[in-house]
Design a protein around this motif. Sequence first.
Motif, PDB file in Angstrom:
ATOM      1  N   PRO A 253      23.736  30.394  39.382  1.00 51.97           N
ATOM      2  CA  PRO A 253      24.412  31.771  38.731  1.00 51.97           C
ATOM      3  C   PRO A 253      26.163  31.188  38.791  1.00 51.97           C
ATOM      4  CG  PRO A 253      22.712  32.379  40.613  1.00 51.97           C
ATOM      5  CD  PRO A 253      22.855  30.661  40.627  1.00 51.97           C
ATOM      6  N   LEU A 254      26.872  31.848  38.059  1.00 53.28           N
ATOM      7  CA  LEU A 254      28.114  31.329  37.897  1.00 53.28           C
ATOM      8  C   LEU A 254      28.772  32.284  38.677  1.00 53.28           C
ATOM      9  CD1 LEU A 254      30.491  29.751  36.440  1.00 53.28           C
ATOM     10  CD2 LEU A 254      30.702  31.868  34.834  1.00 53.28           C
ATOM     11  N   GLY A 255      29.475  31.728  39.851  1.00 53.54           N
ATOM     12  CA  GLY A 255      30.376  32.462  40.908  1.00 53.54           C
ATOM     13  C   GLY A 255      29.749  32.894  41.825  1.00 53.54           C
ATOM     14  N   LEU A 256      30.554  33.307  42.904  1.00 55.50           N
ATOM     15  CA  LEU A 256      30.086  33.690  44.204  1.00 55.50           C
ATOM     16  C   LEU A 256      29.544  35.269  43.986  1.00 55.50           C
ATOM     17  CD1 LEU A 256      32.219  35.735  45.856  1.00 55.50           C
ATOM     18  CD2 LEU A 256      33.466  33.592  45.983  1.00 55.50           C
ATOM     19  N   ILE A 257      29.920  35.986  43.231  1.00 52.91           N
ATOM     20  CA  ILE A 257      29.401  37.347  43.105  1.00 52.91           C
ATOM     21  C   ILE A 257      28.077  37.295  42.756  1.00 52.91           C
ATOM     22  CG2 ILE A 257      29.560  39.541  41.902  1.00 52.91           C
ATOM     23  CD1 ILE A 257      32.632  39.440  42.130  1.00 52.91           C
ATOM     24  N   ASN A 258      27.766  36.680  41.702  1.00 56.59           N
ATOM     25  CA  ASN A 258      26.409  36.728  41.125  1.00 56.59           C
ATOM     26  C   ASN A 258      25.622  36.115  42.270  1.00 56.59           C
ATOM     27  OD1 ASN A 258      26.804  37.771  38.493  1.00 56.59           O
ATOM     28  ND2 ASN A 258      28.000  35.841  37.984  1.00 56.59           N
ATOM     29  N   ARG A 259      26.006  34.973  42.975  1.00 55.22           N
ATOM     30  CA  ARG A 259      25.159  34.379  43.715  1.00 55.22           C
ATOM     31  C   ARG A 259      24.823  35.266  45.104  1.00 55.22           C
ATOM     32  NH1 ARG A 259      26.582  28.446  46.915  1.00 55.22           N
ATOM     33  NH2 ARG A 259      24.552  28.142  47.825  1.00 55.22           N
ATOM     34  N   TYR A 260      25.960  36.135  45.570  1.00 54.91           N
ATOM     35  CA  TYR A 260      25.607  36.740  46.692  1.00 54.91           C
ATOM     36  C   TYR A 260      25.761  38.122  46.500  1.00 54.91           C
ATOM     37  CZ  TYR A 260      26.325  32.182  49.313  1.00 54.91           C
ATOM     38  OH  TYR A 260      26.211  31.098  49.682  1.00 54.91           O
ATOM     39  N   ARG A 261      24.952  38.571  45.243  1.00 53.42           N
ATOM     40  CA  ARG A 261      25.359  40.154  44.918  1.00 53.42           C
ATOM     41  C   ARG A 261      24.787  41.198  45.930  1.00 53.42           C
ATOM     42  NH1 ARG A 261      26.480  42.583  39.856  1.00 53.42           N
ATOM     43  NH2 ARG A 261      27.159  40.368  39.148  1.00 53.42           N
ATOM     44  N   ASP A 262      23.618  40.675  46.253  1.00 54.25           N
ATOM     45  CA  ASP A 262      22.974  41.451  47.344  1.00 54.25           C
ATOM     46  C   ASP A 262      23.740  41.681  48.580  1.00 54.25           C
ATOM     47  OD1 ASP A 262      22.311  38.863  48.263  1.00 54.25           O
ATOM     48  OD2 ASP A 262      20.130  39.468  48.538  1.00 54.25           O
TER      49      ASP A 262
ATOM     50  N   GLY B 223      35.014  39.209  49.482  1.00 54.97           N
ATOM     51  CA  GLY B 223      34.873  37.895  48.813  1.00 54.97           C
ATOM     52  C   GLY B 223      34.925  36.443  49.596  1.00 54.97           C
ATOM     53  N   GLN B 224      36.108  36.833  50.528  1.00 55.34           N
ATOM     54  CA  GLN B 224      36.213  35.665  51.352  1.00 55.34           C
ATOM     55  C   GLN B 224      35.267  35.320  52.260  1.00 55.34           C
ATOM     56  OE1 GLN B 224      40.939  36.367  50.570  1.00 55.34           O
ATOM     57  NE2 GLN B 224      40.394  35.696  52.635  1.00 55.34           N
ATOM     58  N   LYS B 225      34.364  36.294  52.831  1.00 53.37           N
ATOM     59  CA  LYS B 225      33.420  36.243  53.741  1.00 53.37           C
ATOM     60  C   LYS B 225      32.333  35.221  53.438  1.00 53.37           C
ATOM     61  CE  LYS B 225      30.217  40.114  52.497  1.00 53.37           C
ATOM     62  NZ  LYS B 225      29.733  41.287  52.894  1.00 53.37           N
ATOM     63  N   THR B 226      32.213  35.064  51.954  1.00 56.67           N
ATOM     64  CA  THR B 226      31.211  34.347  51.499  1.00 56.67           C
ATOM     65  C   THR B 226      31.127  32.692  51.762  1.00 56.67           C
ATOM     66  OG1 THR B 226      31.997  33.808  49.223  1.00 56.67           O
ATOM     67  CG2 THR B 226      30.764  35.681  49.368  1.00 56.67           C
ATOM     68  N   ALA B 227      32.427  32.293  52.038  1.00 52.44           N
ATOM     69  CA  ALA B 227      32.478  30.857  52.848  1.00 52.44           C
ATOM     70  C   ALA B 227      31.594  30.588  53.854  1.00 52.44           C
ATOM     71  CB  ALA B 227      33.897  30.525  53.024  1.00 52.44           C
ATOM     72  N   ALA B 228      31.596  31.651  54.989  1.00 55.66           N
ATOM     73  CA  ALA B 228      30.659  31.819  56.010  1.00 55.66           C
ATOM     74  C   ALA B 228      29.186  31.377  55.691  1.00 55.66           C
ATOM     75  CB  ALA B 228      30.944  32.790  56.987  1.00 55.66           C
ATOM     76  N   PHE B 229      28.913  32.303  54.390  1.00 58.55           N
ATOM     77  CA  PHE B 229      27.214  31.971  53.858  1.00 58.55           C
ATOM     78  C   PHE B 229      27.262  30.707  53.653  1.00 58.55           C
ATOM     79  CE2 PHE B 229      27.849  36.792  52.501  1.00 58.55           C
ATOM     80  CZ  PHE B 229      27.805  37.065  53.785  1.00 58.55           C
ATOM     81  N   GLU B 230      28.002  30.103  52.930  1.00 64.38           N
ATOM     82  CA  GLU B 230      27.824  28.674  52.278  1.00 64.38           C
ATOM     83  C   GLU B 230      27.788  27.595  53.376  1.00 64.38           C
ATOM     84  OE1 GLU B 230      30.733  27.597  49.499  1.00 64.38           O
ATOM     85  OE2 GLU B 230      30.449  29.497  48.277  1.00 64.38           O
TER      86      GLU B 230
ATOM     87  N   THR C   2      27.020  45.392  37.663  1.00 62.82           N
ATOM     88  CA  THR C   2      28.597  45.518  37.656  1.00 62.82           C
ATOM     89  C   THR C   2      29.124  43.900  37.293  1.00 62.82           C
ATOM     90  OG1 THR C   2      28.931  46.725  39.942  1.00 62.82           O
ATOM     91  CG2 THR C   2      30.681  45.163  39.047  1.00 62.82           C
ATOM     92  N   PRO C   3      29.805  43.773  36.121  1.00 60.08           N
ATOM     93  CA  PRO C   3      30.316  42.585  35.535  1.00 60.08           C
ATOM     94  C   PRO C   3      31.224  41.814  36.211  1.00 60.08           C
ATOM     95  CG  PRO C   3      30.522  44.501  33.827  1.00 60.08           C
ATOM     96  CD  PRO C   3      30.157  45.129  35.253  1.00 60.08           C
ATOM     97  N   ALA C   4      30.813  40.691  36.653  1.00 58.57           N
ATOM     98  CA  ALA C   4      31.690  39.795  37.602  1.00 58.57           C
ATOM     99  C   ALA C   4      32.805  39.226  36.844  1.00 58.57           C
ATOM    100  CB  ALA C   4      30.771  38.692  38.217  1.00 58.57           C
ATOM    101  N   VAL C   5      34.061  39.393  37.157  1.00 65.60           N
ATOM    102  CA  VAL C   5      35.201  38.721  36.777  1.00 65.60           C
ATOM    103  C   VAL C   5      35.368  37.322  37.521  1.00 65.60           C
ATOM    104  CG1 VAL C   5      37.568  38.627  36.347  1.00 65.60           C
ATOM    105  CG2 VAL C   5      36.501  40.856  36.068  1.00 65.60           C
TER     106      VAL C   5
END
Length: 372
Positions: A6-15, A163-170, A23-26
């Motif tokens: 998926p392109l971008g972190l919103i599509n990857r971690y949407r849930d 959005g920035q919290k996703t670095a911890a997930f990665e 919601t369309p991701a920018v």
Amino acid sequence: MSKTLPLGLINRYRDRLPVGPDTPAVTLGEGGTPLIPLRRLGQPCQVYVKFEGLNPTGSFKDRGMTMAVTRAAELGAKAVICASTGNTSAAAAAYAAQAGMQAFVLIPEGKIARGKLAQAVMHGAKILQIRGNFDDGMSLVKSVAEQMPITLVNSVNPYRLQGQKTAAFEIIESLGRAPDVHCLPVGNAGNITAHWIGYSEAAGRPTEATSFRDERISDSLPPMSESCPTMVGYQASGSAPFMRGGPVTHPDTVATAIRIGNPQSWDAAHVVQRESGGWFDELTDEQILATQARLAREEGVFCEPASAASLAGALRDIEAGRIAAGSTVVCTLTGHGLKDPDIAAEHVAGASQTIDATLAAVEQALGASLDA
């Protein structure tokens, strides 16, 4: 057939993010930055650097900006505004351009690295240089956002931290668990707060570091990790309000990205310190620049000065035994070294020599270097 990610972190971690299923991701394809193991630095610990400089605009700010601008677009906003020491302005301008919005940026006059200013200019931001520092700019943009139809996208916008919290997930996905210690540079303190939110959510633990709640974030997801790391934040000595016990009126450091005297996430960052059992500390500009050079020369990773504060502090605390031997340590490198070309140019000044364009001259110069 190769799998398309998926392109971008919103599509990857949407849930795990406050967005709807449709919601369309920018997005500019942010996230998915490498976690690089250091081979020479950091012994006797295993030290990794999370190189956020490989995000689209060259810093971690893209993680928060994709969420902030996506939410702004969802609400019909036509313009965004921010105060910035550089990286936020670059990210805000780029994501606003992607969304078809106008970006307005307030920056301290003469106190922004040229690489960052160039980005904001090229992305079409309206730039206002103020005769004041970042903290003055922050006060102004908060007032503007209250009085005009412009969305504020600094880290006081709760979607930024989401959005920035996703670095911890990665990081958890890369290591298979949370690290023992996570070190970050601290300026406005939003990023250390965001990481802690991410680690806490991944472990299924509540945290007082955020009051953000959104029904679109699933509360039934399986945990990603059983534990959370000790969080450690490092500041530059000339801009270290956490070490001084209060705001610094005239912050001054070569590490422009953390030249902030009145952190907006002050209270949340102290919650992170308390809940994680971590600490704050400070480094001189000389220590920061020396580590920036060592990382580039010994490990091949070129980060901007502020980023090097995380590694400089970690190396010092490992040597002192404050970080236990054998620990798995992650240091966030918040931005790419090319963000601040003037600092890099100072290193280059004595690194080259001029010789005649002859084979003999080249061989002589190379021989001297090999013998050194």
